[in-house]
Design an enzyme around this catalytic site. Structure first.
Site, short mmCIF file in Angstrom:
data_model
loop_
_atom_site.label_atom_id
_atom_site.label_comp_id
_atom_site.label_asym_id
_atom_site.label_seq_id
_atom_site.Cartn_x
_atom_site.Cartn_y
_atom_site.Cartn_z
N GLN A 70 -2.09 -4.34 10.28
CA GLN A 70 -2.20 -3.43 9.24
C GLN A 70 -2.25 -3.84 7.60
O GLN A 70 -3.09 -3.34 7.08
CB GLN A 70 -0.52 -2.96 9.31
CG GLN A 70 -0.23 -1.70 8.23
CD GLN A 70 1.22 -1.19 8.39
OE1 GLN A 70 1.94 -1.70 9.44
NE2 GLN A 70 1.68 -0.34 7.59
N HIS A 98 13.33 2.51 2.96
CA HIS A 98 12.42 1.93 3.64
C HIS A 98 11.13 1.88 2.58
O HIS A 98 10.56 0.48 2.62
CB HIS A 98 11.82 2.75 4.86
CG HIS A 98 10.55 2.21 5.51
ND1 HIS A 98 10.43 1.06 6.03
CD2 HIS A 98 9.18 2.68 5.67
CE1 HIS A 98 9.39 0.82 6.49
NE2 HIS A 98 8.58 1.84 6.24
N ARG A 111 4.40 -5.37 -2.95
CA ARG A 111 3.80 -5.49 -4.38
C ARG A 111 4.96 -5.88 -5.41
O ARG A 111 4.98 -7.26 -5.95
CB ARG A 111 3.74 -3.86 -4.68
CG ARG A 111 2.36 -3.29 -4.01
CD ARG A 111 2.17 -1.98 -4.41
NE ARG A 111 3.36 -1.09 -3.94
CZ ARG A 111 3.54 -0.15 -3.08
NH1 ARG A 111 2.63 -0.47 -2.09
NH2 ARG A 111 4.67 0.36 -2.82
N THR A 164 9.78 5.57 9.24
CA THR A 164 10.99 4.46 9.16
C THR A 164 12.15 4.92 8.60
O THR A 164 12.37 5.05 7.26
CB THR A 164 10.67 3.08 9.12
OG1 THR A 164 9.40 2.62 9.75
CG2 THR A 164 11.71 2.06 9.45
MN MN Z 1 5.65 5.25 11.21
#
Ligand code: MN
Length: 430
Positions: A248, A141, A150, A359
Site C-alpha cells: 500500500q 483511525h 504525515r 477501520t
Molecule cells: Mn478498509
C-alpha cells in the site's frame, strides 16, 4: 415500532444466554442445505432455518414476495424488494417461531425439513456483491494514520471533515468466513532503498470494519437523501478488509489503494438487519467544525449504533488473545451520510452492493482497529501469551472479529468473522 421484536418475546427453539441470535435478531444468510442445494437461511440460537422450505409451504403468503425468492443461492432477489417486504418476512418468521404458536410448533413433519443444526451447515457469501466501496469514516483511525505517515499536527487532510472519504474496491475477492488466505506477493519499496523489490508482503494487517448491504437505489440520476438512506440499507455485516501495508505504502500515490487491498476481504456470513439493531441506536459525534454541506446534514440523535466490536488473534497452536475492543458508535460519518454522499452525483446503488465503514478505531489505545495502529507501524510490537511478539500478522495466525450489542437481557450479534493467513504461493515464470 412494530418492526422491532419485543425484548420479552421468546422462541420455542433453544437459545443460550450467550447466543448472538435470539428471536429478536432473525438474520439472513445463504448456505448449503443438507440436500446439497444452496439456499437462503435464517437462524435462531443454534438452529438454522431453511427459508426456501418455509416459502414453498406458503408460510410467507402474506408477505408480497416475488415467487421463489429464497430458493436462490444469494439474497439479491430478496434485496431488490422493498423494506416493507423485508420487514414482513422478518415478522412472519418471528410469528412462526414465537413460543405459543403451537400449530407450527407441533408441525414436526415440516419443521424436520426446515430446521438443522447450525454447526453442520456450510455458510457461503450471502449476496452476490456487485460493487464494493470502502469508506474511511472513523476520525480516530484517519487521525492515527495521518499522524503516522504525515504530520500529527495536520493529521486529517482538509477534505476529511467535509465529506465521507471513500474508494471503489473490488468485489471478486470478498469471501464469506471461515476462510484461509494466502499471503499476497507484490511490489514494495522501503523509504531507505532506491528500487522496489518483489516478494511476499511483510506487513499483512487486518482492518476491523462494519459493512452495510444495500437494496436498490434510484436509477434515473436521482440521489438517496440522508433522511431516506436507511430505507435502502438492508443490514450490517462484520468486515475484515485485509491489507498489505508495505504494498500500500509504495503503490497508493496518486490514485489510492490498489493491490494492497484487493487480495481478500472477509465478511461474517449473517446479515443483521437495521431493525434488529434498532434498540441499540446511539448518537453520532457532533459535526460543527466544520458543519457539513446541507446534503450531508443529519441530526446526530440516534444516527449511529452502539455495537461493541472485538478482534482476537490466534497463532497456530496457541490460545486466542483479544487485541482490540472498539465500538461502531465511534463512526464520525453515519451509514446514512455515507450512502447519501455515495449517490449524490447520480451513482447507481444496486441491491447487493457492499459498503465498508473503514477501520473503526476508538479514542483509547486498546481500541485501535488495525495492527498498523496497535503496533504503530511496527515501532511497538505487542507481546502474546506464548512469548512471541507481533507487529503485523504472521503465517498461520487466525484473526477473529466479533460484534454484538447488549442492553439489559437482550443481546444481538453478528456471530464471528474468522480468517487465517497462510503462506504465500511461490511466484514462478511459467
Ligand atoms: Mn478498509
Amino acid at each position: 415500532m412494530t418492526h422491532v421484536i419485543d425484548s420479552k418475546t421468546e422462541s420455542f427453539l433453544p437459545v443460550s444466554q450467550q447466543s448472538d441470535f435470539p428471536i429478536q435478531n432473525i438474520p439472513f444468510g445463504v448456505g448449503r442445505w443438507i440436500d446439497g442445494k444452496v439456499v437462503c437461511l435464517t437462524r435462531i440460537g443454534g438452529t438454522v432455518i431453511n427459508l426456501s422450505i418455509l416459502e414453498k409451504n406458503n408460510l410467507f403468503s402474506d408477505c408480497d414476495l416475488n415467487e421463489n425468492t429464497f430458493g436462490k443461492s444469494s439474497l439479491n432477489d430478496f434485496l431488490t424488494q422493498n423494506k416493507s417486504t423485508w420487514r414482513s418476512v422478518r415478522a412472519a418468521i418471528c410469528n412462526l417461531y414465537t413460543k405459543g404458536n403451537s400449530k407450527y410448533e407441533k408441525n414436526s413433519k415440516l419443521r424436520n425439513l426446515a430446521e438443522w443444526n447450525a454447526s453442520e451447515i456450510l455458510m457461503s457469501l450471502p449476496v452476490e456483491i456487485g460493487d464494493y466501496t470502502d469508506f474511511y469514516a472513523s476520525k480516530e483511525h484517519a487521525t492515527n494514520v495521518g499522524s503516522m505517515f504525515r504530520d500529527p499536527k495536520n493529521a486529517l487532510l482538509p477534505n476529511w471533515s467535509h465529506l465521507p472519504v471513500g474508494y471503489h474496491g473490488r468485489s471478486s475477492t470478498i469471501f464469506s468466513t471461515p476462510k484461509e488466505i494466502n499471503r499476497p506477493n507484490g511490489q514494495t519499496k522501503k523509504p531507505s532503498e532506491d528500487f522496489p523489490v518483489f516478494g511476499p508482503s511483510q506487513k499483512i494487517d487486518f482492518e476491523l470494519e462494519v459493512g452495510f448491504v444495500t437494496g436498490n437505489g434510484p436509477r434515473n440520476g436521482d440521489s438517496i437523501s440522508v433522511e431516506l438512506a436507511e430505507d435502502s440499507i438492508f443490514g450490517l455485516v462484520l468486515l475484515n478488509d485485509w491489507s498489505a501495508r508495505d504494498i500500500q505504502q509504495w503503490e497508493y500515490v496518486p490514485l489510492g489503494p490498489f493491490l494492497a487491498k484487493n487480495f481478500a476481504s472477509c465478511i461474517s456470513p449473517w446479515i443483521i438487519t437495521l431493525d434488529a439493531f434498532e434498540p441499540f441506536r446511539s448518537d453520532r459525534p457532533i459535526q460543527n467544525n466544520p458543519e457539513p454541506l446541507p446534503y450531508l446534514q443529519q441530526p446526530l440523535n440516534r444516527a449511529n449504533f452502539n455495537i461493541e466490536l472485538q478482534v482476537g488473534i490466534r497463532p497456530e497452536g496457541s490460545e486466542e488473545t483479544i487485541i482490540c475492543e472498539s465500538n461502531f458508535k465511534h463512526m464520525y460519518w453515519s451509514i446514512a451520510q455515507q450512502l447519501a454522499h455515495h449517490s449524490i452525483n447520480g451513482c447507481i446503488i444496486n441491491a447487493g452492493d457492499l459498503m465498508g465503514s473503514g477501520t473503526i478505531s476508538g479514542p483509547s489505545k486498546g481500541s485501535y482497529g488495525s495492527m498498523l495502529e496497535i503496533s504503530w507501524n511496527g515501532k511497538h510490537p505487542i507481546k502474546l501469551p506464548n512469548g512471541k511478539t507481533r507487529s503485523f500478522i504472521e503465517d498461520n495466525d487466525t484473526i477473529i472479529l466479533r460484534g454484538s450489542a447488549i442492553k439489559d437481557d437482550l443481546k444481538i450479534g453478528f456471530g464471528e468473522c474468522v480468517s487465517k493467513i497462510i503462506p504465500s504461493k511461490p511466484w514462478k515464470r511459467k
